[in-house]
Design an enzyme around this catalytic site. Structure first.
Site, mmCIF file in Angstrom:
data_model
loop_
_atom_site.group_PDB
_atom_site.id
_atom_site.type_symbol
_atom_site.label_atom_id
_atom_site.label_comp_id
_atom_site.label_asym_id
_atom_site.label_seq_id
_atom_site.Cartn_x
_atom_site.Cartn_y
_atom_site.Cartn_z
ATOM 1 N N ASP A 279 103.350 1.544 96.338
ATOM 2 C CA ASP A 279 102.307 2.059 97.218
ATOM 3 C C ASP A 279 101.299 2.775 96.323
ATOM 4 O O ASP A 279 101.567 3.049 95.156
ATOM 5 C CB ASP A 279 102.902 3.009 98.281
ATOM 6 N N TRP A 280 100.141 3.081 96.867
ATOM 7 C CA TRP A 280 99.042 3.592 96.044
ATOM 8 C C TRP A 280 99.366 4.976 95.459
ATOM 9 O O TRP A 280 99.481 5.948 96.190
ATOM 10 C CB TRP A 280 97.752 3.614 96.867
#
Ligand SMILES: *[C@@H]1O[C@H](CO)[C@@H](O)[C@H](O)[C@H]1NC(C)=O
Ligand SMILES: *[C@@H]1O[C@H](CO)[C@@H](O)[C@H](O)[C@H]1NC(C)=O
Ligand SMILES: *[C@@H]1O[C@H](CO)[C@@H](O)[C@H](O)[C@H]1NC(C)=O
Ligand SMILES: *[C@@H]1O[C@H](CO)[C@@H](O)[C@H](O)[C@H]1NC(C)=O
Ligand SMILES: *[C@@H]1O[C@H](CO)[C@@H](O)[C@H](O)[C@H]1NC(C)=O
Ligand SMILES: *[C@@H]1O[C@H](CO)[C@@H](O)[C@H](O)[C@H]1NC(C)=O
Ligand SMILES: *[C@@H]1O[C@H](CO)[C@@H](O)[C@H](O)[C@H]1NC(C)=O
Ligand SMILES: *[C@@H]1O[C@H](CO)[C@@H](O)[C@H](O)[C@H]1NC(C)=O
Length: 843
Positions: A279-280
């Site tokens: 995920d970012w």
């Protein structure tokens, strides 16, 4: 969970050259949580290309063998929004990854689809797949290679901020919706990404590299497999190209560096052949994720607020966890180059599998390229099909314009956002009608048809003399009283919003602070009902809201639950309220979660406050989430999971349970267990799947309710786990989603439904299974459903298959799915508590 000695033994069993670089040791747990640690499963299993991935994996291996280390690293390390990583020497332009699960985020001329929770509320696999297909066409049209959806969590906490992005509180329903969405998206050659792996069930303390607190979801192995992992397994089985690991920790270890869940579960147990991306800014280390099986670092930098992150800045190569640092890790022996090869092979395997080397469109996110086609029709159809009728007394609905003289439309949720539909960045405000939650799971509205606008034009097209009054100020109760006392029909609109934790709306940090209506909704409804004998409530909510304040009020004649329907929300609600135009819709939506009478009735809640670095969220309810909890504890909900009314009525009869005949080689696979050889090397996973199998024999053929099948289905397993370095090696590598026989059909349940009312409509039939007494399962679990259209008086036989997996439970000792012996009860009906048909079979 292995003891320390076993772990040491596992590490010692590795080749000497690798042993000293395998630095993974279980992250320690705080006092009182000692059992909640994740074992270390290393090394990472390299992709084994089998079945319809074989060609893609072979092509990827061939391609990657010609790359330099720098070029390979480029593929593993993202560049934020500005553009993808490239390999100029080979004219490879990189991959464009973009949100969201309900459409193309941050783009122009795209559609804003109904949210995942509405897709699930249709209980219609074909519609869910059609939604995925339409979204996939838009991602492709905009040149997006990798769509960052679908999202599937388990809605463990009713108030959790991102529940609306997912598919509700049951693994079977989520699993079907997840797979159908992926099939739709990928039918356009777009790589779908199932996320967030795993146990990403609340926003508070969710983590990320900049976070000072990251919660640990502590889940026992049985619950992990039977609930939280289930939809991910279905995603992998159907061929999803990418998995995104979550921000949070699982059993103390951060998801993107948890080798048990990535190496052990995703890549060994479920045979996943695509890529795992972070995920970012979810990574909190460089080396551990590489060893644990992470394949792509997104968006490339260290952290929000640390290192370059401006659009188009290519410096992530030198200022991120990977990039140039990954080259250094390879050179100094911290990460085997073979691991980097496998990262890139998996990425290109997905790329080739989806045919992206063949003329993929250029990126055009912000350009005028219009990809909306006629998707507005499907958006409207799903909006109406996902609307749930919760109450309808005296046939208050459907409305007939010819019976209305004066109508009052009340509540800010009926009207537009005065600042414009996209006024708030990532929909991070609550103004006007709510058709989307907030956060990264959004898209720009190309337009937004609000209910007031749609209802007004519908009524006027039929009878321009009807008086239409509206009050959009939720707190002007005097005006509400005046207007509603004059009307013969009152429509009250109310909402409850939530979203992702990086935006705070009215004090709600992603997760909702409460599960009541916003903007004084309860007072608005009660005030209206006090002066209007025909008060019809429409709710746009991200999840359950309590409605005890007014649900039994005699003047509240009907309640519609419309969820988060996207750009056509107004038209969709017209189709249900009036059910008279070309798009007339007799409601058939069903709740994808339970609506409780009180917040305290739910088994778990959001953890809002904690003083420790790793807040511990222990899933003490185990299998008892949502309706299972209400069943176990005999709690009466306001509206149960699966509930929803119709304008017509349906009868159920003639339950039959039949054995399905299937191929013997599939049977064999069901009983084969394998042990990954102890000598697994990072470049060569040797798997022996040669354990003698007992057989599945079935004798009975077909049988009606109240009798029992005497099928002897015995699945004996004989896992030889003692020689394995891995505790998750019990399924043959190369079978997507686990042993393929799990997905083969075992039984067919059929029954007859009849439309016994006076209007055509769809019926959503549901099948729940009660497992044998000793199996440790909740009283009943959803294992099938089917939505069918019937004209008045028409009847039809519905068939619902049961796969081997559907009658299996996860055995924590053998680390396999096993069928418990004993008598299973089949319940069929229209909700989790309206189950007129019962039958049984014995294994
Ligand atoms: C978490 O810990 C529990 C309790 O020891 C164990 O049953 C489970 O398998 C562990 N799960 C993971 C992913 O580490
Ligand atoms: C890596 O990608 C960047 C652009 O994102 C490019 O400028 C650079 O040349 C690439 N490096 C290699 C070795 O291909
Ligand atoms: C290897 O390089 C990485 C990345 O620069 C660094 O974090 C790590 O400490 C180095 N390890 C050794 C043993 O030098
Ligand atoms: C596409 O988007 C641009 C920018 O918002 C807008 O000016 C244009 O009208 C849109 N085109 C269509 C066909 O909607
Ligand atoms: C619940 O939260 C909403 C949104 O913040 C707020 O408007 C409402 O007043 C709260 N309800 C109660 C009962 O506190
Ligand atoms: C229902 O509405 C009527 C107005 O039509 C009102 O007189 C009556 O008091 C209302 N009933 C209740 C219980 O509020
Ligand atoms: C894997 O190992 C086996 C046995 O050592 C060997 O025959 C085979 O060539 C190896 N395969 C690869 C791809 O290295
Ligand atoms: C498992 O293997 C052991 C040792 O070979 C054998 O004694 C036992 O009967 C087997 N169990 C089953 C269920 O096949």
């Amino acid at each position: 969970m292995p003891s320390k000695t076993q772990l040491l033994a596992a590490i010692l069993a590795l080749p000497a050259a690798l042993a000293d670089v395998i630095t993974g040791i279980p992250d320690p747990a705080p006092v009182g949580f000692e059992q909640w640690v994740s074992p270390v499963i290393m090394p990472a299993p390299p992709v084994v290309g089998t079945g319809d991935w074989a060609t893609a994996v072979a092509r990827a291996k061939n391609f990657v063998s010609g790359l330099t280390l720098e070029e390979k690293i480029n593929v593993t390390t993202g560049i934020d929004i500005g553009g993808p990583c490239t390999i100029p020497r080979l004219s490879w332009n990189g991959l464009c990854l973009q949100d969201s699960p309900l459409g193309v985020r941050l783009a122009q001329n795209v559609s804003a689809f109904p949210a995942g929770i509405n897709a699930a509320a249709t209980w219609d696999t074909a519609l869910i797949e059609a939604r995925g297909k339409a979204m996939g066409a838009e991602f492709r049209g905009k040149g997006v290679n990798v769509a960052l959806g679908p999202m599937t969590n388990m809605g463990r906490q009713a108030a959790a901020g991102r529940n609306w992005e997912g598919f509700g509180a049951d693994p079977f329903l989520s699993g079907v919706a997840t797979a159908a969405t992926i099939n739709g998206i990928q039918s356009n050659g777009v790589i779908a990404t199932v996320k967030h792996f795993i146990a990403n069930e609340q926003e508070h303390f969710r983590g990320g590299s900049e976070a000072s607190q990251i919660y640990s979801s502590n889940i026992d192995d049985k619950t992990f497999h039977e609930l939280y992992l289930w939809p991910f397994a279905e995603a992998i089985h159907t061929g999803v190209g990418a998995v995104m690991c979550a921000y949070n920790k699982i059993n103390q270890t951060q998801a993107c560096q948890n080798s048990k869940i990535i190496n052990g579960v995703l890549k060994e147990e479920l045979g996943f052949m695509g890529l795992v991306m972070s995920d970012w800014a979810a990574m909190i280390d460089g080396i551990q994720p590489a060893l644990a099986g992470l394949d792509m670092n997104m968006p490339g930098f260290f952290a929000y607020g640390r290192g370059p992150q401006t659009e188009g800045n290519p410096d992530t190569a030198t200022n991120g966890w990977w990039g140039a640092n990954l080259i250094e890790m390879v050179k100094n022996g911290s990460v085997p180059e073979a691991r980097v090869d496998d990262m890139v092979v998996r990425t290109f395997a997905a790329y080739y599998k989806l045919g992206q080397d063949l003329g993929y469109p250029e990126i055009s996110l912000k350009d005028a390229v219009n990809v909306q086609a006629d998707h507005y029709k499907l958006i409207r159809q799903i909006g109406a099909a996902s609307t749930i009728l919760l109450k309808n007394t005296n046939k208050a609905l459907p409305l007939a314009v010819t019976n209305i003289k004066r109508i009052a439309i009340l509540g800010s949720d009926a009207g537009p956002n005065p600042d414009g539909a996209n006024a708030c960045s990532d929909r991070g405000c609550s103004q006007g009608t709510m058709a989307m939650g907030w956060g990264s799971g959004t898209a720009n509205f190309p337009y937004l048809i609000d209910p007031l606008q749609a209802i007004t034009s519908h009524i006027q097209s039929i009878d321009p003399t009807v008086v239409i009054d509206s009050v959009l100020n939720d707190f002007d109760l005097a005006q509400v009283r005046t207007v509603s006392s004059l009307a013969d029909t009152c429509l009250v609109f109310a909402s409850a919003d939530s979203g992702e934790g990086y935006i705070n709306v009215g004090g709600n940090q992603g997760d909702r602070n409460n599960i009541t209506l916003w903007h004084g909704g309860d007072a608005l409804i009660s005030t209206t009902a006090a002066s209007c004998a025909n008060t019809i409530v429409v709710q746009h909510t991200v999840g359950p809201v309590t409605m005890e304040a007014w649900i039994d009020h005699p003047n509240v004649t009907a309640v519609l639950y419309a969820g988060v329907p996207g750009q056509e929300t107004g038209n969709a609600i017209v189709d249900v309220l009036f059910a008279d135009g070309a798009q007339a819709t007799n409601p058939s939506g069903r709740l994808p979660y339970t609506i409780a009478k009180a917040r305290e009735d739910y088994p778990a809640d959001v953890l809002y406050a904690s003083g420790v670095g790793t807040p511990q969220i222990t899933y003490e309810e185990g299998l008892g989430i949502d309706y299972r909890w209400f069943d176990i504890n005999n709690i009466t909900p306001r509206f149960e999971f699966g509930f929803g009314l119709s304008y017509t009525t349906f009868g159920y009869s003639s339950l039959m349970i039949a054995k399905t005949h299937y191929r013997r080689d599939a049977e064999q696979q069901a009983v084969v267990s394998s042990s990954a050889a102890a000598s697994t090397q990072s470049s060569n996973a040797t798997v022996s799947a040669s354990v003698p199998a007992s057989t599945i024999t079935a004798s009975a053929s077909s049988i009606s309710s109240s009798a029992s099948i005497s099928a002897s289905v015995s699945i004996a397993t004989n896992a030889t786990s003692t020689t394995s370095a891995s505790s998750a090696s019990s399924s043959p590598i190369g079978q997507l989603g686990g042993p393929s026989a799990l997905y083969s059909q075992l039984l067919s349940v059929s029954f007859r439904i009849e439309n016994t009312g006076s209007l055509a409509g769809n019926e959503v039939s549901q099948l729940y299974l009660t497992f044998p007494d000793e199996s440790g399962e909740p009283p009943k679990v959803l294992r099938g459903f089917s939505r069918n259209f019937l004209e008045c008086g028409q009847s039809k036989v519905v068939r619902i298959p049961l796969r081997l997996k559907d009658v299996s439970v996860w055995d924590v000792v053998s680390q396999e799915w096993v069928v418990p012996s004993g008598t299973f009860t089949v319940h069929v009906g229209s909700s989790s508590r309206i189950l007129p048909l019962t039958g049984s079979f014995t294994m």
